[in-house]
Design a protein around this motif. Structure first.
Motif, PDB file in Angstrom:
ATOM      1  N   GLY A 259       0.810  -1.206   0.000  1.00 34.35           N
ATOM      2  CA  GLY A 259       0.000   0.000   0.000  1.00 34.35           C
ATOM      3  C   GLY A 259       0.842   1.254   0.000  1.00 34.35           C
ATOM      4  O   GLY A 259       0.497   2.242  -0.619  1.00 34.35           O
ATOM      5  N   MET A 260       1.976   1.217   0.718  1.00 34.70           N
ATOM      6  CA  MET A 260       2.751   2.447   0.852  1.00 34.70           C
ATOM      7  C   MET A 260       3.981   2.477  -0.031  1.00 34.70           C
ATOM      8  O   MET A 260       4.297   3.489  -0.621  1.00 34.70           O
ATOM      9  N   LEU A 261       4.721   1.359  -0.098  1.00 35.93           N
ATOM     10  CA  LEU A 261       5.985   1.401  -0.835  1.00 35.93           C
ATOM     11  C   LEU A 261       5.790   1.077  -2.311  1.00 35.93           C
ATOM     12  O   LEU A 261       6.375   1.704  -3.171  1.00 35.93           O
ATOM     13  N   LEU A 262       4.963   0.073  -2.591  1.00 40.14           N
ATOM     14  CA  LEU A 262       4.797  -0.354  -3.977  1.00 40.14           C
ATOM     15  C   LEU A 262       3.377  -0.059  -4.443  1.00 40.14           C
ATOM     16  O   LEU A 262       2.495   0.197  -3.644  1.00 40.14           O
TER      17      LEU A 262
ATOM     18  N   LEU B 116      -3.569  16.642   7.126  1.00 39.52           N
ATOM     19  CA  LEU B 116      -2.171  16.366   6.786  1.00 39.52           C
ATOM     20  C   LEU B 116      -1.969  16.435   5.270  1.00 39.52           C
ATOM     21  O   LEU B 116      -0.940  16.927   4.784  1.00 39.52           O
ATOM     22  N   GLY B 117      -2.967  15.968   4.526  1.00 41.16           N
ATOM     23  CA  GLY B 117      -2.888  16.022   3.063  1.00 41.16           C
ATOM     24  C   GLY B 117      -2.799  17.457   2.572  1.00 41.16           C
ATOM     25  O   GLY B 117      -2.010  17.776   1.677  1.00 41.16           O
ATOM     26  N   GLY B 409       6.995  14.252  -0.487  1.00 37.22           N
ATOM     27  CA  GLY B 409       6.905  12.866  -0.037  1.00 37.22           C
ATOM     28  C   GLY B 409       5.563  12.591   0.620  1.00 37.22           C
ATOM     29  O   GLY B 409       4.910  11.576   0.336  1.00 37.22           O
ATOM     30  N   LEU B 410       5.143  13.519   1.487  1.00 35.04           N
ATOM     31  CA  LEU B 410       3.853  13.343   2.159  1.00 35.04           C
ATOM     32  C   LEU B 410       2.722  13.342   1.142  1.00 35.04           C
ATOM     33  O   LEU B 410       1.817  12.509   1.200  1.00 35.04           O
ATOM     34  N   LEU B 414       0.257  10.294   0.603  1.00 35.73           N
ATOM     35  CA  LEU B 414      -1.164  10.509   0.887  1.00 35.73           C
ATOM     36  C   LEU B 414      -1.977  10.712  -0.390  1.00 35.73           C
ATOM     37  O   LEU B 414      -3.171  10.972  -0.330  1.00 35.73           O
ATOM     38  N   ASN B 415      -1.322  10.618  -1.534  1.00 36.05           N
ATOM     39  CA  ASN B 415      -1.992  10.788  -2.827  1.00 36.05           C
ATOM     40  C   ASN B 415      -2.674  12.133  -2.978  1.00 36.05           C
ATOM     41  O   ASN B 415      -3.811  12.226  -3.409  1.00 36.05           O
TER      42      ASN B 415
END
Ligand SMILES: [Zn+2]
Lengths: 367, 419
Positions: A259-262, B116-117, B409-410, B414-415
């Motif tokens: 979910g987070m890395l890939l 946060l997003g 990065g955040l 968090l898209n």
């Protein structure tokens, strides 16, 4: 070609300077119309910067001011390129860098997939026994609330739990007798809690912290007490191996990894779901085999009939399962039965319940 | 000096110098690598895209320059992950609590991650601005990301409560905040766009999309006997639909009406979307100011439609190719997975083929979209700009420093990322 024209920005103001650029012995000299030297950059410190195709834009490495020199003449740009080792207009350096980036990112992907296949189950195996029983209980309680909400659709109009009405108490007592005998042989760290529920499927499940659900369909389908005991022994195997807790840890690890890395790209959602499903199925297949082995050993220790579990599995599992093997969350029934029967001792066994108790257990959900 | 005279004299306009072919090549290679690396390559692709767009955008005779690097994005992402793990873990443990904390934890997590997003959006903008160099000076952004996040979150709530009616005022307010804290060297930016003007321009579109749904809801309230419906649903059993129909004979008609209205709403939304995009882009870029430099946009809606027409054309072409190749792949997958004796290897191969096909399809359409609509919007947005007061450009002084890439990065984790 030893000199040419350029545009220079000194990084202090935004003013454009039309400059003359001279290629010296070891450095590039930038001077204005009147001949004042504005900058003197050694060739090995020249740095190429992004620009449109027809422009050569260079700066000086490690320069805090954003000095920029732009050269528009193709021949002169080529002459500068010849002198500076870090400037390469043919794109050779860029291609080589890209090649190594591709190599490293692919290697990182492969290593993360290996972590998912081997690392996560191994980690869950190590961490689950370290978790204090209180936390496992709490986890179990939270899962229990969800499980109950999922199973109990509240449609039948009677109590969801069997064995509470007066007419069912005898059945409950028979079940307790059976479970006590298994528990005594198992020697679990905490007490087992069991509940029979009105669900017609022939199934049973164990939650973290020692909660075991037995569906009435299982008791209905069983032909003797040892068959029920065998399935409960299998569930005790899950409790003893802390499989519920491991599953939560594994799911968390997979969610983190995928979910987070890939998987963060368009269409990646499907990859994430597929990878999680296949990996989780493989984890649970191993857990099921281990629980079967545990159940067989426990039945032997408690003096029960090991083959009863195999018979029961054959009856409820059917001969072959449809669907793909890699998505199956338990091994094929044939293989399970064969593995269990290997444990069967020749020595004589004592039935878990007598005929009267067995009849009472059959009516535990009679209402 | 002959080469210099070939260059256009610095004027008031903006040009895009890029070639579509080069951009296509960049995107296609990027898509392939995204697939092979399960997305890790995105830091390199995003940097390549920005470098390309920035370097080929010429303002008053000078091109922009993007100095960010993929490694910065990767590090920013890893830092963001390190920040997010304890937060996620905390929410997970809170969810285990059986009391009110556990029940509220999902809601709290949603809100906290939303704020946060927005925080990430502001910090990511700071990263991109400080990596943007023009005439030897960098852009930068001051201001508090936290204040922005709170402001943006409150606006989003208000916009949600008003079903989007507050959105124009939200954009105007947030853009004012962002531009007030944006600088090119020592030249301060500001935003002069009016929320009310955007509201009035957008209102007809809002009505076209929302009205059919509102009418449908009204029809439901008018026609349906809610008490009978609730009883029928609560009774449960196998024949819920049958009982609902017998107590509410008109419900089938209302259902058909609802479907027609829903279709109308979706159609309006799809047809009007380019109009909306053109309106937003024109309104936004006409509000941008840096000191005495004033921007006005001459973007025409037809141009944006043109971008979408090109997208549809390429998408159809891609679909035809994908259908042919996909058909062959399906046959191969069927051969591997079919038959009585299936091996694990065959199943894995079949799964990989099917999954790969889906990913290629999704990435393919996304690439076509980026290479047509997104590139065109960038190009049209830039080339339709008219700049005045450019004499201010000759004496801007350097200011600001490069900022950390944590915000990017955040935003990635968090898209909530942008370009
Ligand atoms: Zn099991």
């Amino acid at each position: 070609m030893q000199s040419g024209a350029g545009i220079f920005f000194d990084g202090i103001t935004s003013a454009r300077h039309d400059v003359a650029v001279t290629l010296g012995a070891a450095s590039l000299v930038i001077s204005d119309r009147t001949g004042n030297v504005l900058a003197n950059w050694p060739y090995n410190e020249l740095e190429p910067l992004t620009a449109p195709d027809k422009v050569l834009r260079i700066g000086r490495r490690g320069n805090l001011a954003l000095e920029r020199l732009e050269i528009f003449d193709a021949d002169f740009a080529h002459a500068v390129d010849e002198q500076a080792i870090h400037i390469d207009r043919t794109g050779m350096i860029q291609r080589r860098q890209r090649g190594s980036v591709i190599g490293w990112t692919v290697a990182a992907t492969v290593s993360m997939l290996l972590v998912a296949w081997f690392g996560i189950p191994a980690l869950a195996e190590r961490i689950a026994p370290l978790l204090p029983v209180t936390i496992e209980r709490k986890l179990g309680d939270a899962v229990d609330v969800q499980t109950r909400a999922m199973l109990d659709t509240g449609k039948t109009g009677t109590a969801f739990e069997c064995g509470t009405a007066d007419s069912e108490k005898a059945g409950r007592a028979a079940l307790d007798k059976m479970i006590h005998r298994l528990e005594a042989a198992a020697g679990l760290p905490g007490p087992l809690r069991s509940i029979v529920v009105r669900k017609v499927e022939a199934n049973a499940l164990a939650l973290p912290g020692g909660q075991v659900y037995i569906f009435r369909g299982l008791i209905d389908k069983a032909e003797n007490a040892d068959e029920v005991a065998g399935v409960i022994a299998h569930e005790i195997g899950h409790v003893a191996h802390r499989d519920g807790t491991k599953a939560v840890l594994q799911a968390g690890g997979l969610s983190f990894l995928f979910g987070m890395l890939l998987g963060d790209f368009v269409g990646g959602g499907a990859v994430v779901i597929a990878a999680k499903t296949v990996l989780q199925s493989s984890y649970t297949r191993e857990a099921e085999s281990a629980a079967d082995a545990y159940a067989a050993a426990l039945m032997n220790k408690a003096g029960g009939n090991v083959r009863a579990l195999a018979t029961m599995l054959t009856r409820i599992g059917g001969a072959t399962e449809p669907g793909m093997k890699i998505l199956l969350d338990h091994p094929e029934t044939k293989a399970r039965v064969a593995a269990i029967n290997k444990f069967a001792d020749a020595k004589s066994t004592t039935p878990f319940l007598d005929a009267k108790e067995w009849a009472a257990l059959k009516r535990i959900c009679a209402g | 000096m002959s080469s210099l005279e070939a260059e256009p004299a610095p004027g008031g306009s903006v040009r895009f110098l890029g070639h579509r072919r080069a951009y296509w090549r960049l995107l296609v290679r990027g898509a392939l690598l995204l697939m092979v690396t399960l997305g890790i390559y995105r830091f390199w692709l995003n940097t390549d895209v920005r470098r390309y767009l920035w370097a080929n955008t010429e303002v008053a005779g000078e091109t922009l320059e993007y100095t960010g690097t993929p490694l910065e994005l990767l590090i920013g992402f890893l830092i963001a992950i390190a920040i997010l793990i304890p937060i996620y873990l905390g929410f997970f443990l809170a969810a285990l609590d059986l009391g009110t904390i556990g029940q509220m934890s999902g809601m709290i997590a949603f809100l906290a991650l939303g704020v946060l997003g927005q925080y990430a959006v502001f910090r990511a903008r700071r990263y991109r601005l400080t990596r943007t160099i023009y005439r030897g000076l960098r852009f930068y952004q001051s201001g508090s990301a936290l204040l922005y996040a709170l402001r943006a979150s409150l606006w989003w709530i208000l916009t949600g409560l008003t079903i989007g009616l507050a959105y124009p005022f939200q954009v105007a307010s947030l853009e004012r905040y962002k531009m007030r804290h944006t600088y090119y060297g020592d030249l301060a930016g500001r935003f002069d766009g009016s929320g009310l003007r955007l509201f009035l321009r957008g209102l007809p579109m809002w009505i076209a999309v929302v009205a059919p749904i509102a009418v449908t809801i009204g029809a439901f309230i008018e026609v349906v006997d809610w008490q009978a419906l609730a009883d029928a649903a609560a009774a449960g059993g196998d024949d819920v639909m049958g009982r609902i129909e017998s107590t509410n004979p008109q419900i089938a008609d209302v259902m058909v009406f609802a479907m027609l209205m829903g279709g109308a709403s979706v159609t309006f939304a799809a047809v009007l979307y380019p109009v909306y995009q053109a309106l937003m882009l024109r309104w936004w870029s006409s509000g941008l100011r840096f000191g005495d430099i004033v921007m006005t946009s001459k973007l025409r809606t037809a141009q944006v439609y043109g971008a979408y027409v090109r997208f549809v054309g390429y998408a159809i072409l891609f679909s035809i190719v994908a259908a042919i190749v996909g058909g062959l792949a399906l046959v191969a997958a069927g051969l591997l997975a079919g038959g009585e004796q299936t091996s694990i290897f065959g199943e894995v191969a079949a799964t990989v083929i099917l999954l790969g096909g889906y990913v290629i399809l999704a990435l393919g359409f996304s690439t076509v979209y980026r290479a047509t609509v997104l590139l065109s919007l960038w190009q049209l947005g830039m080339e339709s700009l008219q700049l005045s007061g450019l004499s201010a450009l000759d004496q801007v002084k350097a200011a600001g420093r490069a900022s950390s890439p944590i915000g990017e990065g955040l935003a990635d984790a968090l898209n909530t990322g942008g370009y």
